[in-house]
Motif scaffolding. Structure first.
Motif, short mmCIF file in Angstrom:
data_model
loop_
_atom_site.label_atom_id
_atom_site.label_comp_id
_atom_site.label_asym_id
_atom_site.label_seq_id
_atom_site.Cartn_x
_atom_site.Cartn_y
_atom_site.Cartn_z
N ASP A 1 35.53 50.93 41.78
CA ASP A 1 36.67 50.19 41.14
C ASP A 1 37.95 50.90 40.96
O ASP A 1 38.39 51.22 40.18
CB ASP A 1 36.29 49.88 39.65
CG ASP A 1 37.11 48.93 39.06
OD1 ASP A 1 37.98 48.29 39.65
OD2 ASP A 1 37.14 48.84 37.56
N ARG A 2 38.41 51.18 42.47
CA ARG A 2 39.62 52.07 42.68
C ARG A 2 40.84 51.10 41.87
O ARG A 2 41.73 51.81 41.70
CB ARG A 2 39.83 52.38 43.87
CG ARG A 2 38.87 53.12 44.47
CD ARG A 2 38.98 53.64 45.78
NE ARG A 2 37.83 54.15 46.38
CZ ARG A 2 37.16 53.70 47.50
NH1 ARG A 2 37.57 52.72 48.33
NH2 ARG A 2 36.07 54.27 47.95
N ASP A 3 40.78 49.80 42.10
CA ASP A 3 41.87 49.18 41.37
C ASP A 3 42.03 49.07 39.98
O ASP A 3 42.92 48.32 39.45
CB ASP A 3 41.88 47.71 41.90
CG ASP A 3 42.05 47.80 43.60
OD1 ASP A 3 42.68 48.93 44.06
OD2 ASP A 3 41.46 46.74 44.34
N GLY A 4 40.83 49.61 39.44
CA GLY A 4 40.73 49.18 37.83
C GLY A 4 40.72 47.81 37.38
O GLY A 4 41.10 47.26 36.46
N ALA A 5 39.94 47.09 38.32
CA ALA A 5 39.81 45.57 37.95
C ALA A 5 38.63 45.32 36.85
O ALA A 5 38.76 44.22 36.16
CB ALA A 5 39.27 44.74 39.32
N ARG B 1 34.26 41.95 41.99
CA ARG B 1 35.72 42.30 41.66
C ARG B 1 35.57 43.75 42.55
O ARG B 1 36.68 44.48 42.52
CB ARG B 1 35.66 42.62 40.36
CG ARG B 1 36.02 41.56 39.67
CD ARG B 1 36.37 41.40 38.42
NE ARG B 1 37.14 40.30 37.94
CZ ARG B 1 38.53 40.30 37.48
NH1 ARG B 1 39.20 41.47 37.18
NH2 ARG B 1 38.99 39.23 37.07
N PRO C 1 34.78 46.36 46.05
CA PRO C 1 34.85 46.32 47.56
C PRO C 1 33.54 46.59 47.88
O PRO C 1 32.70 47.17 47.21
CB PRO C 1 35.79 47.44 47.79
CG PRO C 1 36.15 48.24 46.47
CD PRO C 1 35.78 47.41 45.45
#
Length: 103
Positions: free
Chosen positions: A5-9, A58, A60
């Motif tokens: 969850d690199r985008d912090g989604a 959510r 990748p």
């Protein structure tokens, strides 16, 4: 999964440290330890295989898997059966005791 969850989604909650999050969702600590719980984009509580789908959509790499699970007939119920089995044995397999009714 959290590392993906690199985008912090996703708002990841540590149920040991955040009792207020469990209270606001209406979940006891025991319930949280027995099954995965996710609040989806419509503020609906999802558990088990459906909860994983919410997360996978959510993340990748997992997005395609979520589409596959939703598309192939019978796959979600099969995943739910497998998840129930896994969830039941998860704690003993990792050397931990199941949560008793008092907690």
């Amino acid at each position: 999964m959290k590392r993906l969850d690199r985008d912090g989604a996703i708002e990841w909650v540590d149920i040991v440290r955040d009792q207020a999050a469990l209270d606001s969702a209406g979940i006891s600590y025991k319930q949280a330890m027995e099954r995965i719980h996710v609040i989806d984009e419509n503020r609906q509580l999802q558990t088990g295989a459906r909860a994983f789908l919410v997360l996978w959509k959510r993340l990748p790499y997992y997005r395609r898997l979520a589409v596959l699970v939703e598309t192939l007939p019978g796959l979600l119920p099969l995943m739910e059966c497998a998840y129930r089995l896994f969830a039941y044995y998860r704690l003993p397999l990792t050397g931990k005791r199941r949560i008793d009714e008092k907690n």
